[in-house]
Design an enzyme around this catalytic site. Structure first.
Site, PDB file in Angstrom:
ATOM      1  N   LYS A 126       0.640  -1.120  -0.043  1.00  0.00           N
ATOM      2  CA  LYS A 126       0.161   0.144  -0.289  1.00  0.00           C
ATOM      3  C   LYS A 126       1.160   0.874   0.075  1.00  0.00           C
ATOM      4  O   LYS A 126       0.314   2.677  -0.669  1.00  0.00           O
ATOM      5  CB  LYS A 126      -0.928  -0.019   1.277  1.00  0.00           C
ATOM      6  CG  LYS A 126      -2.647  -0.809   0.869  1.00  0.00           C
ATOM      7  CD  LYS A 126      -3.318  -0.524   2.082  1.00  0.00           C
ATOM      8  CE  LYS A 126      -4.396  -1.801   1.577  1.00  0.00           C
ATOM      9  NZ  LYS A 126      -6.040  -1.363   2.527  1.00  0.00           N
ATOM     10  N   LYS A 209      -4.651  -9.848  -5.886  1.00  0.00           N
ATOM     11  CA  LYS A 209      -6.768  -9.858  -5.716  1.00  0.00           C
ATOM     12  C   LYS A 209      -7.754  -8.595  -5.488  1.00  0.00           C
ATOM     13  O   LYS A 209      -7.055  -7.598  -5.518  1.00  0.00           O
ATOM     14  CB  LYS A 209      -6.021  -9.655  -4.149  1.00  0.00           C
ATOM     15  CG  LYS A 209      -6.598  -9.523  -2.506  1.00  0.00           C
ATOM     16  CD  LYS A 209      -6.613  -9.242  -1.623  1.00  0.00           C
ATOM     17  CE  LYS A 209      -6.371  -7.699  -1.479  1.00  0.00           C
ATOM     18  NZ  LYS A 209      -7.354  -7.418   0.295  1.00  0.00           N
ATOM     19  N   LYS A 212     -11.022  -3.234  -3.484  1.00  0.00           N
ATOM     20  CA  LYS A 212     -12.720  -2.140  -3.546  1.00  0.00           C
ATOM     21  C   LYS A 212     -11.877  -1.223  -3.267  1.00  0.00           C
ATOM     22  O   LYS A 212     -12.260   0.048  -4.193  1.00  0.00           O
ATOM     23  CB  LYS A 212     -12.964  -2.221  -1.591  1.00  0.00           C
ATOM     24  CG  LYS A 212     -13.107  -3.042  -0.929  1.00  0.00           C
ATOM     25  CD  LYS A 212     -14.097  -1.760   0.291  1.00  0.00           C
ATOM     26  CE  LYS A 212     -13.496  -2.744   1.399  1.00  0.00           C
ATOM     27  NZ  LYS A 212     -12.460  -2.516   2.314  1.00  0.00           N
TER      28      LYS A 212
HETATM   29  N1  AQP Z   1     -10.316 -10.893  -2.927  1.00  0.00           N
HETATM   30  C1  AQP Z   1     -10.714 -11.193  -1.788  1.00  0.00           C
HETATM   31  N2  AQP Z   1     -10.354 -12.735  -1.259  1.00  0.00           N
HETATM   32  C2  AQP Z   1     -10.941 -12.603  -0.263  1.00  0.00           C
HETATM   33  N3  AQP Z   1     -11.041 -12.597   1.087  1.00  0.00           N
HETATM   34  C3  AQP Z   1     -10.659 -10.254   0.855  1.00  0.00           C
HETATM   35  N4  AQP Z   1     -11.224  -9.857   1.701  1.00  0.00           N
HETATM   36  C4  AQP Z   1     -10.284  -8.631   0.957  1.00  0.00           C
HETATM   37  N5  AQP Z   1     -10.666  -9.193  -0.162  1.00  0.00           N
HETATM   38  C5  AQP Z   1     -10.269  -9.972  -0.837  1.00  0.00           C
HETATM   39  C6  AQP Z   1     -11.183 -10.117   3.102  1.00  0.00           C
HETATM   40  O1  AQP Z   1     -12.073  -9.282   3.310  1.00  0.00           O
HETATM   41  C7  AQP Z   1     -12.045  -8.546   5.309  1.00  0.00           C
HETATM   42  C8  AQP Z   1     -12.234  -7.405   4.874  1.00  0.00           C
HETATM   43  O2  AQP Z   1     -10.806  -6.839   4.429  1.00  0.00           O
HETATM   44  P1  AQP Z   1     -10.704  -5.269   4.454  1.00  0.00           P
HETATM   45  O3  AQP Z   1     -11.923  -4.389   3.980  1.00  0.00           O
HETATM   46  O4  AQP Z   1     -10.366  -4.744   5.878  1.00  0.00           O
HETATM   47  O5  AQP Z   1      -9.922  -4.994   3.858  1.00  0.00           O
HETATM   48  P2  AQP Z   1      -8.540  -5.211   2.770  1.00  0.00           P
HETATM   49  O6  AQP Z   1      -8.454  -7.625   2.768  1.00  0.00           O
HETATM   50  O7  AQP Z   1      -7.422  -4.469   1.964  1.00  0.00           O
HETATM   51  O8  AQP Z   1      -9.732  -5.564   1.202  1.00  0.00           O
HETATM   52  P3  AQP Z   1      -9.357  -4.682   0.631  1.00  0.00           P
HETATM   53  O9  AQP Z   1     -11.233  -5.405  -0.309  1.00  0.00           O
HETATM   54  O10 AQP Z   1      -8.008  -4.923  -0.617  1.00  0.00           O
HETATM   55  O11 AQP Z   1     -10.104  -3.128   0.847  1.00  0.00           O
HETATM   56  P4  AQP Z   1      -9.140  -2.070   0.330  1.00  0.00           P
HETATM   57  O12 AQP Z   1      -8.345  -1.651  -1.034  1.00  0.00           O
HETATM   58  O13 AQP Z   1      -9.582  -0.431   1.083  1.00  0.00           O
HETATM   59  O14 AQP Z   1      -7.172  -2.820   0.791  1.00  0.00           O
HETATM   60  C9  AQP Z   1     -10.672  -9.310   5.517  1.00  0.00           C
HETATM   61  O15 AQP Z   1     -11.004 -11.004   6.100  1.00  0.00           O
HETATM   62  C10 AQP Z   1     -10.135  -9.381   4.254  1.00  0.00           C
HETATM   63  O16 AQP Z   1      -9.094 -11.061   4.233  1.00  0.00           O
END
Ligand code: AQP
Length: 348
Positions: A126, A209, A212
């Site tokens: 990040k 991955k 969002k």
């Molecule tokens: N692609 C994914 N596959 C499976 N699990 C996922 N999680 C996120 N993306 C995937 C799981 O969702 C939960 C919440 O995640 P988060 O919002 O706290 O942060 P993150 O993991 O960083 O998710 P994003 O979507 O990638 O958000 P941004 O883009 O803001 O960083 C966690 O349990 C995560 O494992």
């Protein structure tokens, strides 16, 4: 103090308690749904106390427009409820309303070591090349995440694969705290990483991955996408020209195909093996429409319910406030005991 790895185990016999969170850093994706939310609902039905948190303090580790953050937090709450989280059975709240998270987070900042945090791959990803310009909060994020879990004496945390390293760090922090203060106070948490879709990949790049905050909306399915958009994104998903094989091993060099098989499996509560057995020999011309139909059948009712719930944000705020009061009632005494262990003077 000595290395955490040599410390004794955490609080013995802590009753099982589940905690997990999602950041309101954008709309919910299919990755969040399959990797986390769907499993939160299953755990809610397992008879164990469940706490689910919209981790808004984590979201601001990178810049968030205030109006969009407020909207995303309410929409995330609506997404939890629409997916099956019952605020009467689970404790549903946003993190900033329970100040014990941030307070314990500070104590744990003083327990964790810079070297431990410097190894976190999510920070490296990040922060990118310009680390000097990343927020201090982004670096310290795993300590706040450890506090989220530890402030409830949580025993189990359902997460996707990407959070494994942060939870390993939370275990190290709990062990070091217990060791340094010669207590058996914080349980050592167990990550629960299960199912066919612990790592849902981008629809545009099977090695990345689904996220969002990916710049391309076509890389992900959002829980707020309508049926036409879901079908379009699946139709346009990157794949290859080979038909599906009859065994999973044959997909090892085909990440995009493997990803769509995993998504189908998780949405239909089957194993990926069963999905390849069903579609063996068929090309994406027939697999993608089947997947789109399945995805729409699961996600459209959730989307409709999110839209309905967002018609009354006052009710969402009330639910989050009530959840925060219940969460605070568990967290505050654990925080007070922590302050006492550390040596802070408290009013009696
Ligand atoms: N692609 C994914 N596959 C499976 N699990 C996922 N999680 C996120 N993306 C995937 C799981 O969702 C939960 C919440 O995640 P988060 O919002 O706290 O942060 P993150 O993991 O960083 O998710 P994003 O979507 O990638 O958000 P941004 O883009 O803001 O960083 C966690 O349990 C995560 O494992």
């Amino acid at each position: 103090m000595t290395d955490a790895q040599t410390a004794p185990g955490g609080a013995a016999g802590a009753p099982p308690r589940v905690f997990s969170g999602i950041q309101p850093s954008g709309g919910l994706t299919l990755g969040n749904y399959l990797g986390a939310l769907k499993r939160f609902v299953e755990m809610q039905d397992s008879g164990v106390e469940t706490l689910y948190c919209l981790v808004d303090l984590h979201a601001i580790t990178v810049w968030q427009d205030p109006a969009k953050l407020r909207h995303a937090t309410r929409e995330l709450a609506a997404g939890f409820i629409a997916a099956g989280i019952d605020p009467a059975r689970s404790i549903l709240f946003n993190q900033s309303q329970v100040s014990a998270h941030a307070e314990l987070g500070w104590v744990l900042n003083c327990v964790a070591r810079m070297g431990w945090l410097g190894r976190m791959t999510q920070f490296k990803d990040k922060a990118g090349r310009n680390r000097e310009n990343a927020s201090v909060g982004l670096f310290a994020y795993p300590c706040l995440m450890a506090a989220d879990v530890m402030v409830y004496h949580t025993t189990h945390v359902p997460v996707g694969e990407d959070q494994k390293q942060h939870l390993e760090l939370a275990r190290e922090i709990a062990l070091k705290f217990n060791h340094d203060y010669e207590v058996d106070f914080f349980p050592v948490v167990e990550p629960v990483i299960e199912g066919a879709a612990t790592r849902v990949m981008s629809l545009r790049d099977g090695t990345k991955k689904m996220s969002k905050s990916d710049a391309s909306d076509m890389s992900r399915i959002n829980l707020t996408d309508d049926a036409d958009t879901i079908s379009l994104k699946i139709r346009k998903a990157r794949t290859d020209s080979e038909p599906l094989p009859d065994n999973l091993a044959a997909l090892s060099e085909r990440p995009e195909a493997r990803n769509l098989v995993n998504i189908y499996a998780a949405l239909s509560d089957q194993t990926p093996e069963a999905v390849v057995a069903q579609f063996a020999g068929q090309g994406f011309g027939s697999f993608k429409p089947a997947l789109a139909e399945l995805a729409v059948s699961v996600l459209a009712p959730i989307n409709d319910e999110i839209n309905r719930l967002m018609g009354d944000v006052g009710e969402i705020d009330r639910i989050l406030g009530a959840g925060a009061a219940r969460a605070d009632a568990i967290a505050r005494p654990i925080l007070e005991q922590t302050y006492d262990i550390v040596g802070m003077v408290r009013a009696r």
